[in-house]
Design a protein around this motif. Structure first.
Motif, PDB file in Angstrom:
ATOM      1  N   ARG A   6       0.204  -0.836  -0.253  1.00  0.00           N
ATOM      2  CA  ARG A   6       0.384   0.187  -0.062  1.00  0.00           C
ATOM      3  C   ARG A   6       0.934   1.352  -0.098  1.00  0.00           C
ATOM      4  O   ARG A   6       0.456   1.948  -0.877  1.00  0.00           O
ATOM      5  N   VAL A   7       1.786   0.934   0.871  1.00  0.00           N
ATOM      6  CA  VAL A   7       2.705   2.147   0.864  1.00  0.00           C
ATOM      7  C   VAL A   7       3.590   2.628  -0.278  1.00  0.00           C
ATOM      8  O   VAL A   7       3.434   3.846  -0.964  1.00  0.00           O
ATOM      9  N   GLN A   8       3.691   1.234  -1.135  1.00  0.00           N
ATOM     10  CA  GLN A   8       4.182   1.927  -2.477  1.00  0.00           C
ATOM     11  C   GLN A   8       3.408   2.355  -3.752  1.00  0.00           C
ATOM     12  O   GLN A   8       3.629   3.244  -4.851  1.00  0.00           O
ATOM     13  N   LEU A   9       2.228   2.430  -3.317  1.00  0.00           N
ATOM     14  CA  LEU A   9       1.330   2.782  -4.530  1.00  0.00           C
ATOM     15  C   LEU A   9       0.792   3.938  -4.446  1.00  0.00           C
ATOM     16  O   LEU A   9       0.717   4.683  -4.900  1.00  0.00           O
ATOM     17  N   VAL A  10       0.936   4.209  -2.689  1.00  0.00           N
ATOM     18  CA  VAL A  10       0.691   5.744  -2.699  1.00  0.00           C
ATOM     19  C   VAL A  10       1.478   7.176  -2.880  1.00  0.00           C
ATOM     20  O   VAL A  10       1.586   8.107  -3.389  1.00  0.00           O
ATOM     21  N   CYS A  11       2.828   5.929  -2.422  1.00  0.00           N
ATOM     22  CA  CYS A  11       3.844   6.890  -2.585  1.00  0.00           C
ATOM     23  C   CYS A  11       3.919   7.437  -4.111  1.00  0.00           C
ATOM     24  O   CYS A  11       4.443   8.572  -4.652  1.00  0.00           O
ATOM     25  N   ARG A  12       4.226   6.418  -5.099  1.00  0.00           N
ATOM     26  CA  ARG A  12       3.958   5.940  -6.458  1.00  0.00           C
ATOM     27  C   ARG A  12       2.629   7.702  -7.228  1.00  0.00           C
ATOM     28  O   ARG A  12       2.856   7.817  -8.305  1.00  0.00           O
ATOM     29  N   ARG A  13       2.137   7.689  -6.181  1.00  0.00           N
ATOM     30  CA  ARG A  13       1.180   8.757  -6.890  1.00  0.00           C
ATOM     31  C   ARG A  13       1.459  10.182  -5.821  1.00  0.00           C
ATOM     32  O   ARG A  13       0.792  11.056  -6.639  1.00  0.00           O
TER      33      ARG A  13
END
Length: 121
Positions: A6-13
Motif C-alpha cells: 500500500r505504501v508503494q502504491l500511495v507513494c507512486r501517486r
C-alpha cells in the motif's frame, strides 16, 4: 493486507514537484497511526525501489529521510531538482507544504482504496 505494498502504491501517486508527509501516506494506506512504519518501509526498501522516498517529509515539512539516502543532502537536492523550494530554519531543512505539498483529493483516496481491494492488499 500488505501495508508495504500500500505504501508503494500511495507513494507512486505523489506528483512530481510535490511533497507529502509520512502521516499523510499512512492515512491514505488506511493506517493513520503508522507514520513511523511508512518511514521504516521507505528506509528499508520494503515499499519497493520505485517509491519516490525523497518526496516524503516529516510533519511540518521537515526533511527527515537522511537515513534512507546515500548522503544527508540528497533528499534536499532531489526535491529542488523537481522545483520544490527547500529552506533552512531552526528545525533543519524544510518544505513549505502549503506551497509544495501534495493536496490529495477525496477522489484519489477512493481510487487508492479501490486499488487496494482489487489487488487484495
Amino acid at each position: 493486507m500488505d501495508f508495504y505494498a500500500r505504501v508503494q502504491l500511495v507513494c507512486r501517486r505523489i506528483p512530481w514537484g510535490r511533497a507529502a508527509t509520512y502521516g499523510q501516506i499512512a492515512l491514505l494506506c488506511g493506517k493513520p497511526r503508522n507514520a513511523r512504519q511508512v518511514g521504516y518501509a521507505l528506509r528499508r526498501g520494503l515499499a519497493g525501489e520505485q517509491a519516490p522516498a525523497h518526496r516524503i517529509v516529516g510533519a511540518g515539512g521537515v526533511l527527515s529521510g537522511a537515513a534512507a539516502f546515500d548522503y544527508p543532502e540528497q533528499q534536499k537536492l532531489l526535491l529542488e531538482k523537481e522545483g520544490v523550494c527547500v529552506s533552512r530554519d531552526t528545525r533543519g531543512w524544510r518544505v513549505d507544504l502549503k506551497k509544495d505539498g501534495w493536496k490529495n483529493t477525496l477522489e484519489e483516496a477512493r481510487e487508492l482504496e479501490a486499488e487496494f481491494v482489487r489487488r487484495g492488499i
